[in-house]
Design a protein around this motif. Structure first.
Motif, mmCIF file in Angstrom:
data_model
loop_
_atom_site.group_PDB
_atom_site.id
_atom_site.type_symbol
_atom_site.label_atom_id
_atom_site.label_comp_id
_atom_site.label_asym_id
_atom_site.label_seq_id
_atom_site.Cartn_x
_atom_site.Cartn_y
_atom_site.Cartn_z
ATOM 1 N N ALA A 346 -2.207 2.973 3.397
ATOM 2 C CA ALA A 346 -1.484 2.247 2.353
ATOM 3 C C ALA A 346 -2.212 0.958 1.991
ATOM 4 C CB ALA A 346 -0.068 1.927 2.832
ATOM 5 N N TYR A 347 -2.735 0.299 3.007
ATOM 6 C CA TYR A 347 -3.395 -0.992 2.821
ATOM 7 C C TYR A 347 -4.671 -0.828 1.994
ATOM 8 C CZ TYR A 347 -5.518 -5.432 4.310
ATOM 9 O OH TYR A 347 -6.095 -6.669 4.352
ATOM 10 N N PHE A 348 -5.497 0.165 2.368
ATOM 11 C CA PHE A 348 -6.735 0.360 1.615
ATOM 12 C C PHE A 348 -6.451 0.992 0.255
ATOM 13 C CE2 PHE A 348 -8.583 0.019 5.914
ATOM 14 C CZ PHE A 348 -9.364 -1.089 5.644
ATOM 15 N N GLY A 349 -5.426 1.855 0.214
ATOM 16 C CA GLY A 349 -5.035 2.451 -1.063
ATOM 17 C C GLY A 349 -4.620 1.383 -2.061
ATOM 18 N N LEU A 350 -3.982 0.333 -1.551
ATOM 19 C CA LEU A 350 -3.537 -0.763 -2.411
ATOM 20 C C LEU A 350 -4.729 -1.362 -3.153
ATOM 21 C CD1 LEU A 350 -1.137 -2.786 -3.096
ATOM 22 C CD2 LEU A 350 -2.007 -4.167 -1.221
ATOM 23 N N PHE A 351 -5.834 -1.579 -2.431
ATOM 24 C CA PHE A 351 -7.007 -2.196 -3.056
ATOM 25 C C PHE A 351 -7.817 -1.191 -3.856
ATOM 26 C CE2 PHE A 351 -6.139 -4.909 0.579
ATOM 27 C CZ PHE A 351 -6.015 -6.103 -0.084
ATOM 28 N N ALA A 352 -8.005 -0.014 -3.256
ATOM 29 C CA ALA A 352 -8.924 0.949 -3.853
ATOM 30 C C ALA A 352 -8.331 1.631 -5.084
ATOM 31 C CB ALA A 352 -9.326 1.987 -2.814
ATOM 32 N N PHE A 353 -7.017 1.853 -5.093
ATOM 33 C CA PHE A 353 -6.443 2.621 -6.195
ATOM 34 C C PHE A 353 -5.347 1.874 -6.950
ATOM 35 C CE2 PHE A 353 -7.803 5.670 -2.913
ATOM 36 C CZ PHE A 353 -8.796 6.332 -3.635
ATOM 37 N N VAL A 354 -4.351 1.417 -6.206
ATOM 38 C CA VAL A 354 -3.132 0.951 -6.871
ATOM 39 C C VAL A 354 -3.389 -0.284 -7.732
ATOM 40 C CG1 VAL A 354 -0.748 0.237 -6.535
ATOM 41 C CG2 VAL A 354 -1.772 1.878 -4.972
ATOM 42 N N LEU A 355 -4.045 -1.271 -7.182
ATOM 43 C CA LEU A 355 -4.266 -2.496 -7.950
ATOM 44 C C LEU A 355 -5.275 -2.261 -9.076
ATOM 45 C CD1 LEU A 355 -4.273 -5.136 -5.091
ATOM 46 C CD2 LEU A 355 -2.602 -4.929 -6.924
ATOM 47 N N VAL A 356 -6.185 -1.317 -8.867
ATOM 48 C CA VAL A 356 -7.199 -1.023 -9.879
ATOM 49 C C VAL A 356 -6.585 -0.273 -11.055
ATOM 50 C CG1 VAL A 356 -9.372 0.152 -10.326
ATOM 51 C CG2 VAL A 356 -9.002 -0.998 -8.132
ATOM 52 N N ASP A 357 -5.813 0.757 -10.742
ATOM 53 C CA ASP A 357 -5.156 1.509 -11.808
ATOM 54 C C ASP A 357 -3.760 1.923 -11.356
ATOM 55 O OD1 ASP A 357 -4.307 3.059 -13.835
ATOM 56 O OD2 ASP A 357 -5.958 4.503 -13.766
ATOM 57 N N PRO A 358 -2.772 1.100 -11.677
ATOM 58 C CA PRO A 358 -1.425 1.336 -11.149
ATOM 59 C C PRO A 358 -0.788 2.632 -11.655
ATOM 60 C CG PRO A 358 -1.600 -0.819 -12.202
ATOM 61 C CD PRO A 358 -2.842 -0.075 -12.536
ATOM 62 N N THR A 359 -1.326 3.207 -12.730
ATOM 63 C CA THR A 359 -0.657 4.388 -13.274
ATOM 64 C C THR A 359 -1.356 5.687 -12.897
ATOM 65 O OG1 THR A 359 -1.865 4.024 -15.309
ATOM 66 C CG2 THR A 359 0.406 3.213 -15.223
ATOM 67 N N TRP A 365 1.376 8.733 -6.054
ATOM 68 C CA TRP A 365 1.743 9.345 -4.771
ATOM 69 C C TRP A 365 1.823 8.318 -3.652
ATOM 70 C CZ3 TRP A 365 4.333 13.488 -4.825
ATOM 71 C CH2 TRP A 365 4.116 14.437 -5.834
ATOM 72 N N LEU A 366 0.855 7.405 -3.640
ATOM 73 C CA LEU A 366 0.898 6.370 -2.594
ATOM 74 C C LEU A 366 2.186 5.558 -2.678
ATOM 75 C CD1 LEU A 366 -2.758 4.979 -2.530
ATOM 76 C CD2 LEU A 366 -1.591 6.167 -0.684
ATOM 77 N N SER A 367 2.674 5.346 -3.897
ATOM 78 C CA SER A 367 3.849 4.491 -4.058
ATOM 79 C C SER A 367 5.156 5.266 -3.967
ATOM 80 C CB SER A 367 3.778 3.750 -5.387
ATOM 81 O OG SER A 367 3.881 4.675 -6.434
ATOM 82 N N VAL A 368 5.059 6.572 -3.740
ATOM 83 C CA VAL A 368 6.278 7.382 -3.650
ATOM 84 C C VAL A 368 6.500 7.893 -2.228
ATOM 85 C CG1 VAL A 368 7.172 9.638 -4.282
ATOM 86 C CG2 VAL A 368 6.501 8.035 -6.062
ATOM 87 N N ILE A 369 5.413 8.245 -1.539
ATOM 88 C CA ILE A 369 5.549 8.735 -0.161
ATOM 89 C C ILE A 369 6.041 7.586 0.733
ATOM 90 C CG2 ILE A 369 4.279 9.646 1.833
ATOM 91 C CD1 ILE A 369 2.377 10.969 -0.239
ATOM 92 N N PRO A 370 7.130 7.802 1.466
ATOM 93 C CA PRO A 370 7.770 6.697 2.200
ATOM 94 C C PRO A 370 6.848 5.968 3.184
ATOM 95 C CG PRO A 370 9.165 8.640 2.254
ATOM 96 C CD PRO A 370 7.883 9.059 1.625
ATOM 97 N N LEU A 371 5.888 6.704 3.790
ATOM 98 C CA LEU A 371 5.053 6.049 4.800
ATOM 99 C C LEU A 371 4.123 5.010 4.183
ATOM 100 C CD1 LEU A 371 4.154 9.055 7.118
ATOM 101 C CD2 LEU A 371 5.553 7.093 7.718
ATOM 102 N N THR A 372 3.756 5.199 2.912
ATOM 103 C CA THR A 372 2.824 4.258 2.286
ATOM 104 C C THR A 372 3.479 3.432 1.180
ATOM 105 O OG1 THR A 372 2.117 6.017 0.801
ATOM 106 C CG2 THR A 372 0.753 5.635 2.737
ATOM 107 N N SER A 373 4.648 3.881 0.715
ATOM 108 C CA SER A 373 5.237 3.235 -0.466
ATOM 109 C C SER A 373 5.564 1.750 -0.284
ATOM 110 C CB SER A 373 6.478 4.000 -0.929
ATOM 111 O OG SER A 373 7.515 3.885 0.000
ATOM 112 N N PRO A 374 6.007 1.291 0.898
ATOM 113 C CA PRO A 374 6.381 -0.126 0.991
ATOM 114 C C PRO A 374 5.224 -1.054 0.611
ATOM 115 C CG PRO A 374 7.170 1.028 2.922
ATOM 116 C CD PRO A 374 6.291 1.983 2.177
ATOM 117 N N ILE A 375 4.009 -0.660 0.958
ATOM 118 C CA ILE A 375 2.863 -1.505 0.636
ATOM 119 C C ILE A 375 2.336 -1.172 -0.755
ATOM 120 C CG2 ILE A 375 0.492 -2.038 1.299
ATOM 121 C CD1 ILE A 375 1.484 -1.425 4.238
ATOM 122 N N ALA A 376 2.172 0.129 -1.021
ATOM 123 C CA ALA A 376 1.542 0.542 -2.278
ATOM 124 C C ALA A 376 2.400 0.182 -3.493
ATOM 125 C CB ALA A 376 1.264 2.043 -2.237
#
Lengths: 435, 300
Positions: A346-359, A365-376
């Protein structure tokens, strides 16, 4: 339920009353500015204190000139490569820059010799100096006056405005959204780890000091686990609240000291469209304020609190189960690793994907799956999230947290009464099926 | 009235049967000894009574009602493996345990005050457990067990880990609690404390109940009908084969089996042989009964 409250109260007071809590709460917000200040101080001191660094330059073209700056000075000569190298070897010169005869259309073969590995910033500053000179020469050759070109250089910036279906317009700025997503995401990551670990330590303490058997003869193991997780979570929330007040207080004082108004006040004025016209739009500062005003802070704050609590509860029960399964903190390491992995993703996904292209799909998926969603999800929240995505992610987080608590409670219930037996994943699985 | 009635209780852990067909009644206001070697199933039984774990089948009744969470407030438990929060102050800790058992705050405060006063340790109220000596912490541990005034007190190996002074203190407290009508279940290896304290006993061995009843009944059941006789003989004694001469001299001490006689008949026979100094039945000690039972049932 009354008993759960008792446990919450004890866990909360036992931690908040400690001197270390007070120290950590007051000192932590000061740590980052202190470290940055320290680096700055060292860097400034270094520049002042160090001797001038002389770099020998041999330019076979006799075209280039490098201006001495900071602690670097450039001396031009007609030495051979070997002589230049010797000067570096003997320590007479800090570095040696060799510029061979260049084909200006594709310049290559420039070499820099030095005893130490040169810094990136040094190399790129030389590179850009040389580049500018080559461009100038080539423009001359083509009959263009560089000064004319400079006069025509224009800066363009795009004002991004989001438009929703009711026609409402909002100023946005990706940098600020990025900053908010970055900050809140990391905060949740740190919180889950720090307080999850406290839950685990607390359970191990109760187990190893053998209080546990007395406790479970008075209260159901599940209630005990829940009380501990909530109590420690409340400590974390208290800590963050204090930080927010501290930061708000300090920033008021600092801004007051610099003779500025509070940003909020300025922003309030900015919100008034008539006032807006009066302000010089070229300056960046009012623009940033206007963007900040447009961000729905209440929504972000609520989202933050939800994922903050949700993520902590989801992982907190895992940490409690691990604490119950082992006898000592060192035994816990092998079980902590698997729950670290989704957090790291979740932490690396935040930098590598989510912040770069939130849509993007990955971000979704990172922001929907419960294990990673709190951060993503925090990476997306500041950009604005479609209602469906948010609702889906939140419901899944609630379901996820109920499931992990349910599984963890089974491990917890059996684990707390087991002493001295070596616990493996196989045993944990057996306990889950037994419970 | 029985405070606890256990019927057909069974508990299995995976392949291992921890308790099998346990039927037991514990009368109110008695000190009840729960005996058995390590691993016999005592702790499992105690945990079921404390509702820490559930039995697989069978039932437990508390004062005639099916055992349920509301009875937690009426049971006090001192586990064999015990401890306290090291960083918590004595006062806070006792209040916490009392309230966890369901006691209201105001009442808990009065009770903690009462006990600290009774054991003359008011000065420790603000001390953390880690700052107390082991013996001091043991006293606090005992108070934590009885603070909510339970009707049933379960003490698992209460004398192990306690120093002799505290063990004596606890022994006296146990006797005092019985005077107040509180039932005490005592799980222990120490047979001398069983003899001294217990009114009733039950023995569990290899997950089965092998013995139960009042201490006297059990002892009666195991008596070998041998009498110890000390006398000053009128003439040299000619003993039957099954008699044992224990000591000789001016006074002879003999162990004589009752055979078909009753004690009075035996005594009148003995009177003819010399002047009687002592005449008593040899009652087996709990220690002997315990060891014998284990031997008998292990052979099965």
């Amino acid at each position: 339920m009354n008993k759960v409250f008792l446990v919450i109260q004890r866990e909360y007071l036992a931690r908040v009353k400690k001197k270390s809590f007070l120290l950590a709460t007051i000192l932590t917000p000061l740590i980052f500015p202190t470290i940055m200040g320290l680096f700055l101080w060292i860097a400034v001191g270094e520049e002042k204190g160090e001797a001038l660094r002389i770099v020998e330059v041999v330019d076979e073209n006799n075209l280039f000139f490098l201006e001495s700056r900071d602690q670097y000075a450039f001396s031009f000569s007609n030495l051979s490569i070997e002589e230049g190298k010797k000067q570096v070897q003997s320590g007479e010169r800090y570095g040696f820059l060799y510029i061979p005869k260049l084909n200006l259309e594709s310049p290559s073969g420039i070499i820099y010799y030095a005893a130490n590995n040169p810094s990136m910033s040094f190399i790129s500053s030389i590179e850009s100096g040389l580049k500018r000179r080559v461009e100038e020469l080539r423009m001359h050759a083509a009959g263009i006056d560089p000064e004319v070109l400079e006069a025509y250089r224009t800066s363009v910036s795009i004002q991004a405005i989001t438009l929703n279906n009711s026609g409402e317009e909002k100023m946005t700025d990706a940098t600020i959204n990025y900053g908010i997503g970055f900050f809140t995401g990391i905060l949740i990551y740190i919180f889950i780890f720090a307080y999850g670990n406290q839950v685990m330590q607390g359970v191990i303490e109760e187990k190893s000091s053998r209080i546990i058997e007395i406790l479970v003869s008075s209260i159901k193991p599940f209630e005990l686990m829940l009380g501990k997780i909530i109590g420690i979570g409340a400590v974390g929330l208290t800590q963050f609240l204090i930080w927010i007040f501290l930061i708000a207080g300090v920033s008021t004082i600092v801004l007051g000291y610099f003779g500025m108004q509070m940003p909020q006040q300025t922003a309030m004025e900015m919100a008034n469209p008539e006032m807006m016209d009066l302000v010089n739009m070229d300056s960046d500062f009012p623009h940033i304020l206007a963007v900040i005003m447009e961000i729905n802070f209440i929504q972000i704050a609520l989202t933050f609190v939800f994922y903050f609590i949700g993520g902590y509860l989801l992982y907190g029960s895992f940490f409690a189960a691990i604490g119950a399964a082992v006898d000592t903190p060192s035994d816990a390491q092998q079980f902590v690793l698997p729950i670290t992995i989704p957090l790291l993703i979740a932490y690396f996904g935040l930098f590598a994907f989510v912040l770069v292209d939130p849509t993007s799909n990955v971000s979704f998926w990172l922001s929907v799956i419960p294990l990673t969603s709190p951060i993503a999800m925090m990476g997306r929240a500041s950009y604005g999230v479609p209602f469906f995505d948010l609702a889906l992610s939140m419901s899944l987080l609630i379901i996820g947290f109920l499931m992990t608590t349910w599984i963890a409670a089974k491990i917890y219930k059996i684990g707390i009464l087991m002493h001295g037996s070596k616990v493996t994943y196989k045993t944990l699985w057996k306990w889950i099926r037994m419970g | 009235m029985n405070i606890l009635e256990i019927t057909n209780l069974k508990k299995v852990y995976g392949e291992h049967t921890a308790l099998q067909d346990i039927n037991l009644t514990i009368p109110q206001g008695t000190i009840f000894g729960l005996l058995g070697p390590n691993g016999a199933g005592k702790t499992t039984l105690i945990r079921i009574i404390n509702q820490i774990i559930d039995g697989d089948s069978g039932q437990v009744f508390f004062k005639g009602e099916k055992l349920s969470p509301k009875h937690i407030a009426q049971i006090g438990y001192l586990p064999e493996e015990r401890g306290l929060y090291k960083k918590m102050e004595v006062w806070d800790q006792l209040i916490y345990f009392a309230r966890l058992k369901g006691m209201p705050l105001a009442e808990a405060k009065t009770k903690v005050d009462f006990w600290l006063h009774k054991l003359d340790i008011q000065a420790w109220r603000k001390k953390k457990i880690e700052d107390l000596s082991k013996g001091m912490a043991q006293k606090i541990q005992f108070i934590a067990t009885v603070i909510h005034e339970p009707e049933l007190l379960i003490l698992d190996e209460p004398f192990s880990g306690f120093d002799p002074v505290n063990a004596e203190l606890i022994k006296n407290e146990i006797l005092e609690l019985r005077e107040k009508g509180i039932t005490v279940v005592l799980s222990t290896h120490r047979m001398e404390s069983v003899e001294l304290l217990c009114d009733h006993i039950a023995m569990i061995h290899q997950s089965k109940l092998v013995l139960s009843g009042s201490l006297q009944e059990v002892k009666k059941q195991f008596r070998k009908k041998i009498f110890k006789v000390s006398l000053e003989p009128y003439a040299p004694l000619h003993l039957k084969e099954d008699c044992q001469l224990i000591s000789q001299g001016q006074i002879n001490t003999l162990h004589i089996p009752l055979r078909h006689l009753n004690p009075n008949e035996l005594l009148s026979e003995m009177i003819l042989l010399g002047e009687i100094q002592e005449f008593s039945e040899i009652i087996p000690t709990m220690e002997e009964i315990f060891i014998q039972q284990i031997k008998n049932h292990s052979d099965e």
